[in-house]
Design an enzyme around this catalytic site. Sequence first.
Site, mmCIF file in Angstrom:
data_model
loop_
_atom_site.group_PDB
_atom_site.id
_atom_site.type_symbol
_atom_site.label_atom_id
_atom_site.label_comp_id
_atom_site.label_asym_id
_atom_site.label_seq_id
_atom_site.Cartn_x
_atom_site.Cartn_y
_atom_site.Cartn_z
ATOM 1 N N GLU A 1 0.834 -1.218 0.000
ATOM 2 C CA GLU A 1 0.000 0.000 0.000
ATOM 3 C C GLU A 1 0.865 1.264 0.000
ATOM 4 O OE1 GLU A 1 -2.874 -0.423 -0.806
ATOM 5 O OE2 GLU A 1 -2.980 -2.544 -0.338
ATOM 6 N N GLY A 2 1.983 1.204 -0.666
ATOM 7 C CA GLY A 2 2.920 2.322 -0.718
ATOM 8 C C GLY A 2 3.961 2.141 0.362
#
Length: 570
Positions: free
Chosen positions: A429-430
């Site tokens: 998610e980053g």
Amino acid sequence: MPYRAPLSDLRFLMHHVVGFAQVAATGRFAEATPETVEAVLTEAGRLAAEVLAPVNRAGDTHPARLENGVVRTSPGYAEAYGAMAAGGWVAITAGADHGGMGLPLTLASAVNDMFSGACLSLQLNPLLTQGQIEALEHHASDDLKATYLPKLVSGEWNGTMNLTEPQAGSDVGALRSKAEPNGDGSYAVSGQKIYITWGDSDFQANTIHLVLARLPDGAPGTAGISLFLVPKFLPDADGNPGARNSLSVVSLEHKLGIHGSPTCVMQFDGAKGWLVGAPHKGMAAMFTMMNNARLGVGLQGVGVAEAAYQQACDYAMTRTQGRTADPATPSIIGHADVRRMLATMKAQVFSARAIGLSCAVAIDMAYATGDAGWKARAAFLTPIAKAYGTDVGVAVASEGVQIHGGMGFIEETGAAQFLRDARITPIYEGTNGIQAMDLVARKMADNGEAAFRLIREIEMGAQSARAALPDVAEDVWQACESLREATEALLTQDLTDRFAGAVPYLRAFALVLGSHFHLKSALVDGGTGPRAALARVAIKRLLPEHSGLLAQTRIGAEDLYALTPEDFAA
């Protein structure tokens, strides 16, 4: 060593520290009464401890596998997931129009914290579905909502997001997946995606993929990307799974941890899909899901940290080795260094949990009121909650192995699983580096207004605590002043220099913010109870790290680029 849901801490934080009462006081969330909140927390805690936690070990030792194109899930997962779906836990925040509970994200975050601590591999399934539900609620057409949301909300179907490609990684704009119009309002989606969490299973009737791809007239980079809904089975006239779509699971990734979660390589060969949102605006729609997931991942880190701490504490209570300083405490918890490790772990878990729930409160308030200040606060806290929560998950799980000593390195104790499972959370998610760069760049585009507003809040809290807790309140106030000065200096730097110090800056901000929440907790505790004692650990032992971290933010990038690529390789 059974998992115990941290209900006491969750109740305390929601009622006394992060301001959940503001959320319940809004018209949008008026149904989140104290009775409802207590019932939800209690039942979720029971489910986590009695149903999810018992299958956690089986997921690690009997991973998901691919047999003849079908994903076979770990023993007990189908039954445990069925209990989650039957209880409505997949759709705790979804709108009532499609069968959801419509409850605040703060309450859902507390539930996901417990479910993650009990069994992270399985909790990933509903977490992604929750994010997809939110994306469809905000961006899908009414027809798509009517067809897909009821089944996603009920848990009969699960949702995924397909961003990453082999050649692109975090550079989503470099994707090659394409979508061609079919002439009937649908599109033929082709391409390969990797790292697709719960891309398939053997206990859900359908899997619904949100896929980023480029239309024929899509511009290069992220500006030309569109988002498509692509189901595993095409719904028939009655909305039930019909013909198989032209997509497949190529393979499952062999991972360091979260073995029970099937992470798929997905192939789309002209698969039929439908546009979600406007053409070429796919990133905006996908970010709705990603931002939901980023907070969720931060609390996954907290949940795993909680479970690792519990096991380490239980072990320290019973393991006898050496002579302790306290003859009445023969177990290793009597040793000063073991107490240091446990106290540090517990303080970090509290800080990360408080930051995550505070972020959730801001998101709820922004949604309920539309207030720009709440929106800015939510946006600013999201990268901190994600990065610090997951860093704490890894650090606490690693310390848990250390407390077990040699037994921690032995798989049978289960301590190593927490570390292996947690290690992915700072990446997906980053990555946490991307979160930090987002914090010092995009989230500072307001000239630091959101940052300074939060700094003022921490400063005022420290000032009001000086009379009751002068020693620790002064430490927090001084740290806050250092953070203010570092933020002012940061705003004068170019982006490369900011990025060089972004990770230390985010970490320092989290330490100061976590100490602020510990200070509030100590005041509620009257300054003398166990929460006040834990606050002193956080403020006296953890907070001083902020000084060195903030010093790094001022250095810039010159020293890093003084080393050539050849120097690194030498």
